[in-house]
Design an enzyme around this catalytic site. Structure first.
Site, mmCIF file in Angstrom:
data_model
loop_
_atom_site.group_PDB
_atom_site.id
_atom_site.type_symbol
_atom_site.label_atom_id
_atom_site.label_comp_id
_atom_site.label_asym_id
_atom_site.label_seq_id
_atom_site.Cartn_x
_atom_site.Cartn_y
_atom_site.Cartn_z
ATOM 1 N N GLY A 1 -41.932 -14.826 -60.616
ATOM 2 C CA GLY A 1 -42.746 -15.613 -61.541
ATOM 3 C C GLY A 1 -44.073 -16.068 -60.969
ATOM 4 O O GLY A 1 -45.039 -16.293 -61.715
ATOM 5 N N GLU A 2 -44.195 -16.204 -59.664
ATOM 6 C CA GLU A 2 -45.431 -16.699 -59.073
ATOM 7 C C GLU A 2 -46.496 -15.613 -59.068
ATOM 8 O O GLU A 2 -46.207 -14.432 -58.832
ATOM 9 C CB GLU A 2 -45.167 -17.187 -57.650
ATOM 10 C CG GLU A 2 -44.174 -18.349 -57.576
ATOM 11 C CD GLU A 2 -43.954 -18.811 -56.142
ATOM 12 O OE1 GLU A 2 -44.781 -18.450 -55.286
ATOM 13 O OE2 GLU A 2 -42.952 -19.506 -55.899
ATOM 14 N N ALA A 3 -47.718 -16.047 -59.298
ATOM 15 C CA ALA A 3 -48.826 -15.093 -59.396
ATOM 16 C C ALA A 3 -49.041 -14.337 -58.093
ATOM 17 O O ALA A 3 -49.305 -13.133 -58.096
ATOM 18 C CB ALA A 3 -50.105 -15.823 -59.810
ATOM 19 N N LYS B 1 -46.866 -13.636 -55.763
ATOM 20 C CA LYS B 1 -45.796 -12.649 -55.565
ATOM 21 C C LYS B 1 -45.995 -11.448 -56.487
ATOM 22 O O LYS B 1 -45.792 -10.299 -56.072
ATOM 23 C CB LYS B 1 -44.440 -13.297 -55.807
ATOM 24 C CG LYS B 1 -44.068 -14.363 -54.780
ATOM 25 C CD LYS B 1 -42.662 -14.918 -55.043
ATOM 26 C CE LYS B 1 -42.272 -15.931 -53.963
ATOM 27 N NZ LYS B 1 -40.896 -16.460 -54.163
ATOM 28 N N ILE B 2 -46.413 -11.735 -57.707
ATOM 29 C CA ILE B 2 -46.672 -10.631 -58.632
ATOM 30 C C ILE B 2 -47.799 -9.759 -58.099
ATOM 31 O O ILE B 2 -47.736 -8.522 -58.168
ATOM 32 C CB ILE B 2 -47.023 -11.183 -60.031
ATOM 33 C CG1 ILE B 2 -45.821 -11.919 -60.627
ATOM 34 C CG2 ILE B 2 -47.481 -10.062 -60.947
ATOM 35 C CD1 ILE B 2 -46.114 -12.577 -61.958
#
Length: 1497
Positions: A677-679, A681-682
């Site tokens: 969900g974290e930007a 990590k994406i």
């Protein structure tokens, strides 16, 4: 093709073809002529055709009539063979009528009938000239048919005839020359009629559907005869397209009609001319009208209000010119099959399936029926043509995954029927598709959860059961899916599903439960059948297990490959190893889901990851392992740690994105984990994906940054379009505008971006992340990933009828199976279902035994025993018999239990206890056959069986008595006594009813059919461990013995168990060492604790004796142990021993008579003689005891140094006993006396065979001689004691026997001490006898004769031992003792006076002794007188004895001796001289009357 059509059309068509060949040209011409006449006749009935044709002055007739009449003129003028006549010549007039829009329905129908007749009767065939053109013309004309419609009925008739002609074209012999285009037109036209018939009559609907069905069958029946093809051109699966767009070969975009091979069906209204007989408007049906006339008014230019272009049709790239070159084949089949598959696509609103579905709700199920027929006919041949196979793998299965969740039972049945056919024919090519269908559809519906209705569950369960009835289905599920580390455990899931579905959780048993049970039993039964066909390949299973266990080194599991999937010896080991790895991977995945770091450490410990972690191995573990939480994987990939980033990089390298659009690649990539969900990590994840995708792209993208931006945009678009919280959706222009100038300053191709946009809009990138939350749907992304994986998955393993994997499958299935069958068996009332369960139980037992699964078999036995109701306590003994006879379930369970015990007893362990509990209950009820114990041994001992017990009654050897409605009576002594006391108070027994009698007979028959006796009779065939467990179970069931005897019921059980224990002991004499310890301890416990006589101790004692009798001849190594066990009898309580003494003695006698030669150890003889000795004083047992002893000692037949002393002691005991009277004592003395000959014989044999050359042999000779001397001394001592008997006859005979014993001492080498000891015993015996005679004259009668005998014995013994005694230092002392005894005896007074016999005897004896001593030089007068010389001392004693006896006796001549008495000088020096013989004659002067058997003392 001809053969295929013949099969399709049946024998009738073949007959018609034959008849056509026999018909002449004239007959065929007449046939054509008659059809011309028929058409003309119908046309003349219409006023429009009956009048003069006025179109122009030069044409008097209409062209249609003129052409028909011209054909009539020509048909009889043809002279060439009919096969050489162009069919178009006689078909064209009819086809012109069919194509004409001026003809009415009636005329068109007759023309169609004429064409049908010529095609159906095969006036022309495939060998006829220009037949291909003719057939094409027929198809083209019929499908372009136009006619005026005057009423709906006539329209339907014409449409039915059109279908009839088209079907006849396909089925005829000439149909083989039809082109692919023609076939497509026929099928397309037929389907349009089918679709339009929905608004017509029922008959037309059914006819159209039937025709369509037959067309598909005819077309695909041609498939097996075609040569295999390659995937050069053809349909590309939509899932494999670069854009992943769900478009297919079906044109649904409104293309023009000219692109279709078959146009839509039009219904038009056309005003008729003035000559029309009907002024009303008439309808006309137009098929494939290229240019409708201006006057035609279209009534229904579309189907259900849709434009014509949107009506489903079959599309092809084949041109008309191509169709003339070759006959139809794979291209038309591909088009037809693709069209049928498209009808199943009901998800896409613009798909043909959705368009047709709007007008006909039954279209999916009808399409399924057609597809099923195509698969049934095509069969395995479908796999030889990649174009068809690709359609099945992708489009068909994708649609089946969707439509398989339908709530329509008929649709579901068709879907599952198709899957069953596909499994049967094409499972090699559909591995992943089948796994997905089973996981996402079949299991989901059959489980009845996740919203599935009862009907869905029932249909799915029926389909699953059908699959389970395929013998190799479950083995293939296990080998292909459960043993694949990346796939689900289908076998385990299906087995658990069937087991749970068979459980009636709440409420009664339903048909659904029985259906699930049938599926489960089908699997079990197939395993049981494979047991009988076990192959040597099974031997490899053990080696593979060893390989698995020993393989402890790290090997990258994703690199393991099978060498040969066609060789069971190779793939069986491989899949077992894979299953072993998969099980450990699942454990590791569970640890990883909780804590990735600890999970990786655990995997290192399991040797699944290298000792030093590297990114590639971790990436491959995540990529290829199942059971991982996709959220955890996403978080792990998003971790900024350097190692995690490298793992992510290696993870992306495991994907192949070649020839894939970026949306399809993203779907495949994101299917393997959940995007965090974290930007940040994406960003990391998408960046890694973009780099990989850019590497494998074909140059469309300028850099990996372009791929990153595009990927990120796709993800954002997916969220925008499919998130309900986003109200304002992005448009296509917005999406393209956002991506301007990203490709190195250039725009990406707009068509590509447009297609990308619509792909995301139509199909969300939706992934089911956690299967634990429920059964997920097969998403579009998941299907794309599946199709990609299907190109590289391992081959599908085909299993045969060998039980190659059953040893691993059955342990997984056994527990749930037994539980499910047991529950159904408990709830079922129908006898057929009960029998089904019993068959299942027996199959489970068979498999368990074949794979040596003792625990499973024990669990099964325990479960079954509960259903017998025999373990339930009852208040009485009779009511349970009726209840048992009325309970079908209990009787079936009982039969199953004992069938398992008889067939598979080798592998029963703890289950024997439950089986014995059932047997004991049947015994208590009196239902056991008498042969259970009586006939279970190999033979019976007559003496033992005939001997009657002191206790009345028997245990269980009586047959069941006729049914009487009262409690079974105990036959014990106390029970009889109590019954006698209560005889008057008893009420007459109630008469049983017919129902009770019938129930009783059923119970008896059931027990008879169980063959319980075979369990013990055949126990000799049981494996050692099972036999030992059976014996222990018997001991356990018997219970611990009680000193007080316990209750009658407990004793009865203990007796019965003991009998069975003895039975199996006797039947397993070759393995007695295995059983003996337990049997002995059990019997010892019974015998040692018994304090009162009882049936149990009786059975124990005589059972022990019987075991010894039977086993001694066969088990020499166990003889000592067996005989030692008989010492238990010696420990019997006095009251118990006294009760059974006679029978014990009889059994011992039997034992001795049969096994005397096998008893060799002193211990064994000690036991036997001890048992015989204790019977000496028993009134009833002494006779057989003495007989047994006589058998041993008579003539020394069985006397040995090992038992000699023991037998002497036993014989002495019988001689001392007064039970048998003096006669038996005398016979016992004779046995003792005769035994001397054995000693002398052994001494001679040993001295003759001995070799004294060596010191060892000399020592051996000396030791043996000493042993014989001790035996002789023991015999002499025994006889000496008997010489003091109170009974005169016995006493006197004992003295004679002692004399005989002493006479043999010379042969036996006695030591000087023994000589002295022996002689002193004789001397002291004189003192004791004299004391008895003087002190107890009343008690000891006839002592004067006894004293005479003993005095003679003394004289005899002295002379016999003289040569040895003279050498002793104490010789003078011994000699003077003899003289003193003579003096005592001659002076003794009995009742106040001397004995006359002694007065006469002693002087003569003394004289003889003196003469012998003098003759040998022992007693000689010294030259110088001395008071201490032997001579002087002797004569001093002689004077006191016989004063008249002087030394002059040595001078008396021999002739003066009187009465046969020997003179002194004639006595020789040797004890064996004639003088000794004379002494013997002197010894025999006194005759003593002896008593025989039966004399009283």
């Amino acid at each position: 093709m001809g053969r295929s059509l013949e099969m399709e059309g049946g024998g009738g068509e073949g007959g018609r073809a034959g008849s056509r060949r026999k018909r002449s040209r004239g007959a065929l011409a007449c046939m054509v002529n008659s059809e011309v006449s028929a058409v003309l006749a119908v046309m003349r009935r219409n006023a429009r055709w009956a009048g003069r044709y006025s179109a122009s002055d030069d044409q008097l007739e209409h062209p249609l009539i003129r052409s028909l009449k011209g054909l009539r003129r020509l048909v009889f003028s043809w002279r060439q063979p009919w096969e050489r006549i162009d069919p178009c010549l006689y078909l064209s007039p009819f086809l012109d009528v069919i194509r004409s829009d001026e003809t009415g329905a009636q005329i068109t129908g007759v023309a169609l009938s004429a064409v049908y007749k010529m095609v159906h009767l095969e006036i022309f065939d495939a060998e006829t000239a220009n037949v291909d053109i003719a057939m094409h013309t027929i198809v083209d004309s019929v499908t372009s048919c136009r006619f005026e419609v005057t009423d709906p009925a006539s329209e339907e008739v014409v449409l039915m005839k059109i279908l009839q002609v088209l079907l006849a074209c396909m089925k005829s012999g000439a149909g083989a020359v039809l082109s692919d285009r023609d076939v497509c037109i026929i099928v397309n036209t037929t389907f349009r009629v089918v679709h339009q018939a929905g608004s017509k009559g029922e008959l037309l609907q059914r006819t159209a559907r039937y025709t369509m069905h037959e067309l598909v069958r005819v077309v695909f029946s041609h498939l097996p005869s075609l040569e295999p093809t390659t995937l050069a051109t053809g349909v590309t699966p939509s899932s494999m397209e670069i854009s992943s767009n769900s478009q297919n070969a079906i044109d649904s975009s409104g293309a023009e009609e000219t692109d279709h091979l078959g146009g839509p069906v039009h219904t038009v209204n056309t005003p008729l001319g003035d000559s029309s007989s009907d002024p009303a408007e008439a309808e006309r049906v137009v098929i494939n009208s290229d240019e409708p006339s201006e006057n035609d008014t279209v009534v229904s230019s579309s189907i259900d209000g849709r434009p014509e272009g949107q009506i489903a049709a079959i599309e092809t790239t084949i041109t008309a010119e191509d169709s003339k070159i070759e006959a139809y084949g794979i291209p038309c089949m591909v088009e037809i099959f693709s069209f049928l598959c498209s009808l199943l696509n009901i998800e896409d609103p613009q798909s043909p399936g959705q368009l047709v579905l709007a007008g006909d709700e039954d279209s999916p199920q009808y399409a399924l029926m057609l597809i099923n027929s195509a698969i049934e006919i095509g069969g395995e041949a479908l796999s030889y043509h990649p174009k068809l196979l690709v359609l099945i793998q992708d489009e068909l299965f994708r649609n089946l995954m969707v439509i398989g969740l339908s709530q329509n039972p008929l649709v579901l049945s068709l879907v599952f029927g198709i899957v069953l056919n596909l499994y049967h024919h094409l499972r090699r090519q559909l591995k992943l598709q089948l796994e997905a269908f089973f996981s996402f559809v079949l299991i989901r519906l059959a489980s009845g959860k996740h919203g599935a209705t009862y009907q869905q569950q029932e249909v799915a369960l029926e389909a699953l059961v059908d699959l389970c009835r395929q013998p190799t289905f479950m083995p293939e599920m296990y080998s292909n899916f459960d043993c694949d580390i990346s796939l689900s455990n289908c076998f385990e899931d299906l087995g658990n599903l069937l087991s749970k579905s068979a459980f009636p959780v709440s409420g009664p048993l339903s048909a659904m439960h029985v259906l699930a049970l049938e599926g489960l039993l089908a699997v079990v039964r197939s395993m049981a059948d494979r047991v009988d066909s076990a192959a040597p390949a099974l031997a490899s299973s053990s080696s593979s297990k060893n390989m698995i266990i020993d393989n402890q080194e790290y090997v990258p599991f994703w690199t393991l490959k099978c060498e040969n999937y066609d060789d069971p010896g190779s793939w069986v080991q491989f899949v077992k190893h894979q299953k072993y790895i998969k099980a450990r991977l699942l454990l590791g995945a569970d640890h990883f889901n909780r804590d990735p770091k600890k999970g990786l450490e655990f995997l290192q410990g399991m040797k699944l990851l290298p000792p030093v972690l590297d990114p590639k191995s971790v990436a491959c573990f995540i990529r290829y392992s199942s059971g991982l939480n996709k959220t955890v994987i996403g978080d792990y990939f998003g971790d900024p740690d350097d190692f995690c980033l490298r793992v992510l990089d290696e993870f992306t390298k495991t994907f192949d994105f070649n020839d894939m659009g970026i949306d399809a690649a993203l779907r495949v990539f994101l299917e393997s984990f959940r995007l965090p969900g974290e930007a940040q990590k994406i960003h990391r994840v998408v960046e890694a994906f973009a780099e990989r995708y850019y590497e494998q792209s074909k140059g469309t993208l300028a850099s990996k940054d372009v791929a990153f931006v595009l990927s990120y945009s796709v993800i954002m678009l997916n969220t925008d379009q499919h998130n309900v919280q986003v109200r304002k959706k992005m448009t296509e222009d917005d999406f393209i505008r956002n991506l301007r100038k990203i490709n190195d300053g250039q725009d990406l191709p707009r068509p590509m971006l447009s297609e990308l946009f619509h792909s995301i809009v139509r199909n969300e990138i939706r992934i089911s992340y956690n299967a634990g939350a429920g059964v997920a749907d097969m998403t579009h992304s998941g299907w794309i990933d599946l199709m990609r994986r299907s190109t590289s998955t391992t081959p599908y393993i085909i299993c045969d009828e060998q039980p190659l994997l059953d040893d691993e499958m059955f342990p997984i299935l056994s527990g749930p199976s037994i539980a499910a069958i047991s529950v159904v068996f408990d709830h079922a009332e129908d006898e057929e279902v009960l029998q089904l369960c019993v068959d299942g139980f027996l199959s489970v037992a068979k498999i368990s035994a074949s794979h040596r699964l003792e625990d499973v078999l024990d669990d099964l036995v325990v479960s079954l025993c509960k259903f017998t109701t025999l373990l339930n306590p009852f208040s009485s003994d009779e009511e349970p018999i009726v209840a048992f006879g009325d309970d079908t379930r209990a009787r079936m369970a009982t039969f199953a239990v004992f069938t398992i015990a008889n067939k598979y007893g080798d592998f029963i362990r703890t289950g024997w206890r439950n089986i014995l509990d059932c047997i004991l209950r049947l015994h208590k009820l009196g239902l056991l056959p008498s042969r259970v114990v009586n006939e279970s041994t190999e033979d019976t001992d007559a003496a033992g069986d005939s001997a009657q017990s002191k206790l009345a009654g028997s245990s269980s050897t009586t047959a069941p008595v006729p049914f009487i409605k009262h409690q079974r009576r105990n036959t014990g002594l106390m029970s009889r006594f109590s019954q006698l006391l209560s005889l008057e108070s008893e009420e007459p027994p109630a008469v049983p009813t017919e129902e009770e009698l019938a129930a009783h007979q059923r119970a008896v028959r059931t027990v008879e059919s169980c063959h319980i006796d075979q369990i013990f009779t055949d126990s000799k065939f049981l494996q050692a461990e099972s036999l030992l467990q059976l014996a222990r179970a018997l001991v356990w069931a018997a219970g611990r013995p009680h000193k007080s005897g316990g209750s009658t019921e407990d004793e009865d059980v203990a007796v019965f168990c003991l009998e069975l224990l003895i039975t199996i002991t006797l039947n397993n004499r070759d393995r007695i060492m295995l059983l003996w310890q337990g049997v002995y301890e059990h019997m010892a416990g019974i015998i040692q604790t018994a304090v009162v006589p009882g049936l149990l101790v009786e059975k124990a004692v005589f059972g022990l004796l019987r075991v010894c009798q039977r086993l001694l001849p066969y088990k020499e190594n166990l003889a000592e142990e067996l005989l030692r066990s008989l010492q238990l009898i010696l420990k019997l309580d006095a009251r118990v021993a006294d009760t059974f003494c006679e029978r014990i003695t009889q059994e011992v006698m039997v034992l001795v008579r049969a096994n005397a030669a096998h008893i060799k150890s002193p211990m064994g003889w000690r036991t036997v003689t001890a048992l015989l000795s204790i019977t000496a004083r028993h009134p009833e047992a002494s006779e057989p005891g003495f007989d047994a002893l006589s058998y041993i000692m008579h003539d020394g037949a069985h006397l040995t140094p090992a038992n000699y002393i023991l037998c002497v002691d036993a014989a002495r005991a019988f001689a001392e006993a007064r039970v048998g009277g003096p006669g038996r004592s005398v016979r016992a003395l004779d046995l003792l006396s005769d035994s001397v000959s054995c000693l002398t014989r052994w001494s001679k044999v040993h001295s003759e065979s001995g070799d004294a050359s060596s010191s060892e042999n000399l020592e051996g000779l000396s030791r043996y001689s000493q042993e014989l001397a001790e035996m002789w001394l023991r015999l002499a001592q025994g006889l000496r004691k008997l010489c003091l008997e109170q009974r005169e006859d016995v006493r006197n005979h004992a003295i004679l026997c002692l004399q005989r014993c002493l006479s043999a001492a010379e042969i036996i080498s006695l030591t000087p001490a023994m000589w002295t000891q022996s002689f002193e015993q004789v001397v002291t015996l004189l003192d004791e006898l004299l004391d008895l005679a003087v002190r107890h004259p009343k008690e000891f009668k006839g002592m004067d004769n006894t004293l005479v005998l003993i005095m003679k014995c003394l004289s005899k013994t002295y002379l016999q031992f003289l040569s040895q005694l003279v050498k002793l230092p104490a010789f003078q002392t011994l000699w003077f003792q003899v003289l003193n005894r003579m003096e005592m005896y001659i002076k003794a007074k009995f009742r106040g006076k001397n004995s006359e016999k002694l007065q006469e005897l002693i002087p003569e004896l003394l004289r003889n002794v003196l003469q012998v001593m003098h003759s040998q030089g022992i007693l000689a007068q010294p030259t110088t007188p001395s008071d201490k010389s032997l001579w002087d001392l002797t004569w001093q004693h002689v004077v006191n004895i016989v004063p008249t006896l002087k030394p002059d006796i040595f001078k008396e001549p021999k002739s003066e001796a009187k009465d046969g008495e020997s003179a002194g000088p004639q006595v020789q020096a040797s004890p064996g001289s004639p003088q000794t013989a004379e002494v013997e004659s002197e010894y025999t002067l006194v005759s003593v009357p002896t008593s025989r058997a039966g004399d009283e003392g």
